[in-house]
Design an enzyme around this catalytic site. Sequence first.
Site, PDB file in Angstrom:
ATOM      1  N   MET A   1      23.896 -19.732   0.024  1.00 11.51           N
ATOM      2  CA  MET A   1      24.160 -19.941  -1.402  1.00 11.51           C
ATOM      3  C   MET A   1      25.452 -19.287  -1.873  1.00 11.51           C
ATOM      4  SD  MET A   1      22.141 -21.859  -3.049  1.00 11.51           S
ATOM      5  CE  MET A   1      22.441 -21.326  -4.726  1.00 11.51           C
ATOM      6  N   CYS A   2      26.028 -18.388  -1.096  1.00  7.89           N
ATOM      7  CA  CYS A   2      27.222 -17.665  -1.562  1.00  7.89           C
ATOM      8  C   CYS A   2      28.377 -18.623  -1.826  1.00  7.89           C
ATOM      9  CB  CYS A   2      27.647 -16.628  -0.524  1.00  7.89           C
ATOM     10  SG  CYS A   2      26.403 -15.354  -0.221  1.00  7.89           S
ATOM     11  N   GLY A   3      29.281 -18.199  -2.706  1.00  2.00           N
ATOM     12  CA  GLY A   3      30.482 -18.970  -2.990  1.00  2.00           C
ATOM     13  C   GLY A   3      31.710 -18.198  -2.554  1.00  2.00           C
ATOM     14  N   ARG A  29      26.134 -19.450  -7.671  1.00  2.00           N
ATOM     15  CA  ARG A  29      25.847 -19.382  -6.238  1.00  2.00           C
ATOM     16  C   ARG A  29      25.471 -17.971  -5.795  1.00  2.00           C
ATOM     17  NH1 ARG A  29      27.318 -24.117  -3.734  1.00  2.00           N
ATOM     18  NH2 ARG A  29      26.939 -23.103  -1.730  1.00  2.00           N
ATOM     19  N   ASN A 185      30.629 -17.638   4.035  1.00  2.00           N
ATOM     20  CA  ASN A 185      29.430 -18.286   3.514  1.00  2.00           C
ATOM     21  C   ASN A 185      28.656 -18.815   4.707  1.00  2.00           C
ATOM     22  OD1 ASN A 185      27.492 -19.615   1.984  1.00  2.00           O
ATOM     23  ND2 ASN A 185      28.786 -21.409   1.613  1.00  2.00           N
TER      24      ASN A 185
END
Length: 314
Positions: A1-3, A29, A185
């Site tokens: 989910m990281c951006g 995110r 990510n």
Amino acid sequence: MCGIAGRILAAPGRVGADLVDLMDAQEHRGADSTGFAIYGLPRETGYVLRGMGFDKSRQGADLDAFEAVLKEHGADFLSDPKILTDENRHYCFRMEISDPTDLQAWVRDADELTDRIEIQSCGRSLEIIKDIGGAEGVSEKHGVRDMIGTHGLGHARLATESSVLPNASHPFWARPFSDVAIVHNGQITDYFTWRDKLTRMGYRFLTENDSELIAVWVSDQMKAGLTMEQALKKSITSIDGVFTYMIATPGGIGFAKDRFAMKPLVVVNRNGDLAAATEEQAVRRVMTEECDVINYDGPSLTGIWGVGNRSLAA
């Protein structure tokens, strides 16, 4: 989910402001923590350090111990350290130091204090700023919008497997190599195998975040003689997992995507004026004019984007 995000300016300017906008657009995110790696005008001597202490009630004792290690290695503060505190228990710092006699030996000894105070970046031009919260909150606390430079990285983190504290947040510095930073990510599935190998080679890891490993792995490959392009390509076949990462040096930003192509990367590149992010809507936050968008959506992709004439930096 990281951006994640990367930004290269055609001419030096407020790269911090653009990175804040890129990460604010991707806060959904991951808002546990936000971080930035800013490359400013490189100094000829000395280093800028960014980092944190874990208990602000011990700040004085921490800085005294840190200063003692500096002096043992022939270095000292060039100015008084700048300390930032708020309602959280931890504190953040920015320091300017003279050159240690042996940078890697000093980093090794300074890391003996990491249960109290931790260096999170060391560079002649690199400064990593990361803290708990969203992009605007971190920027307001640390003055990121006003930072001048040529390029940088950003990261919005949803903590899934390690601490939320700034020391476990991105970007990561490729210790002990100065001026190298990474954002990532994804997930590295053979993390512990590679961490064990690199630890036995003498490298030290301060978190259990797999992104820290990528930064050190790529830097070690380059130390062994590979170009960045070769190291990026090798990482795809050597490291298992699903990932898209960007790694920055004073010369530019490189990226690599795994063999499964599960983590997106969107780029606009207009003659050296470049923005990259996990989502297209983030890129369009800083590239407001009509432009072509490149979706790097295939497997096993790598690339390097160079920075323009650094002598123009101011």
